[in-house]
Design an enzyme around this catalytic site. Structure first.
Site, PDB file in Angstrom:
ATOM      1  CE  LYS A 161      -0.765  -0.823   4.968  1.00  0.00           C
ATOM      2  NZ  LYS A 161      -1.804  -1.015   6.012  1.00  0.00           N
ATOM      3  NE  ARG A 230     -11.742  -0.868  11.254  1.00  0.00           N
ATOM      4  CZ  ARG A 230     -10.703  -0.052  11.133  1.00  0.00           C
ATOM      5  NH1 ARG A 230     -10.857   1.140  10.602  1.00  0.00           N
ATOM      6  NH2 ARG A 230      -9.520  -0.431  11.539  1.00  0.00           N
ATOM      7  CG  ASP A 278      -6.428   0.819  11.764  1.00  0.00           C
ATOM      8  OD1 ASP A 278      -7.307   1.168  12.585  1.00  0.00           O
ATOM      9  OD2 ASP A 278      -6.341   1.314  10.631  1.00  0.00           O
TER      10      ASP A 278
END
Length: 321
Positions: A161, A230, A278
């Site tokens: 990423k 999530r 996260d």
């Protein structure tokens, strides 16, 4: 003591109030009797070394048919008795950087800025996690496509990423020998002269993503007792809510709390009052400092008031200095 709460955010007319954490902060500030001021997009500026903003008085209500009212825009001078919520979403571009410099001058004039502008400049959300390597999976950050390709080969499967994305954008999952890996690296690093491409982050793929990408919220260095997992849906490997993930609240685990304890002291020392960690499986993957989210979802599922915890910390700092 009523404060002037000045919010710097993306256009308020475009938010989704059911899940917008900034909106929950504004509702809580108003409930406590603080005065709200909405900085018009691009409204921060300097005059003769003084930090100012084009801002309008703001009122909010928890009604999707009409959630805000603005008064007349005027110049606002930053100074004591103010809490400035810097809540503009990434990307962290030049304009965001310049705004943090203006807010540092506002801070020097006596305003409390949340989060601290210097910290916003220092903590890239992908790279900041690597300050705590004991918490992270194997990770490489490089401009060298060959090195990134070798990393994927070494670990068998990796996530790649850019350093400036959010919401799951431009995140790729690749396996060793993947015929698309060269194209992925050209997309992320660029196809220009060697050594002048974009820094790209590669992390060993964590199978625990199937159980969710957990968001831990730190408020003044203390983790909230519940996390929002999530969970990827369908054929999607990304758990980001913006990428279609489903949010499921859970009690914080012992491992999650340990990770929070590793990160929290440095965040608190640097004036980062509201931070989102996260965590996938047992590993820290990002430290979100610009505009952490998920408070509305956790509040709704568990009867919490996360914005209230943050304003307790804000009010204490403004009153006690």
């Amino acid at each position: 003591m009523p404060l002037d709460v000045v919010v710097v955010m993306d256009p308020i007319g475009a938010i989704k109030i059911a899940k917008d954490t900034t909106f929950s902060l504004l509702l809580e500030a108003q409930r406590r009797g603080h005065r709200l001021h909405y900085v018009q997009p691009g409204g921060l500026f300097l005059r003769d070394g003084q930090a100012l903003a084009r801002a309008a008085p703001l009122t909010v209500k928890d009604d999707k048919a009409g959630w805000f009212t603005l008064g007349q825009t005027a110049e606002l001078t930053f100074g004591p008795g103010q809490a400035v919520l810097m809540r503009k979403d990434p990307p962290f571009d030049d304009q965001f950087l310049y705004d943090t410099h203006i807010l540092s001058i506002a801070q020097g004039a006596g305003a409390l800025v949340v989060n601290d502008p210097q910290g916003l400049r220092d903590f890239n959300e992908k790279l900041a996690a690597l300050l705590f390597p004991q918490c992270c999976p194997p990770t490489l950050v490089s401009r060298d496509p060959a090195a990134l390709k070798a990393f994927v080969a070494e670990h068998g499967e990796a996530v790649l990423k850019p350093l400036d994305g959010m919401g799951g954008r431009s995140i790729f999952r690749a396996r060793a020998g993947d015929s698309n890996l060269n194209v992925i690296l050209e997309t992320l690093v660029g196809a220009g002269q060697a050594g002048r491409g974009n820094l790209t982050l590669a992390q060993r793929f964590i199978p625990g993503i199937k159980d969710g990408d957990k968001r831990i919220l730190l408020v003044d260095g203390v983790p909230v007792d519940y996390v929002l997992a999530r969970i990827p849906q369908g054929d999607e490997f990304r758990g980001n809510l913006a990428a279609g993930g489903r949010g499921e609240g859970r009690p914080i685990s012992d491992r999650d709390r340990w990770i929070a304890e590793q990160v929290a002291p440095e965040m608190k020392r640097r004036g980062m009052l509201f931070v989102g960690l996260d965590v996938i499986g047992d590993y820290l993957t990002e430290v979100n400092v610009t505009s952490p989210t998920c408070a509305r979802e956790l509040d709704a599922q568990f009867g919490l008031n996360i914005a209230g915890l943050l304003f307790d910390a804000i009010e204490s700092r403004v009153v006690n200095g």
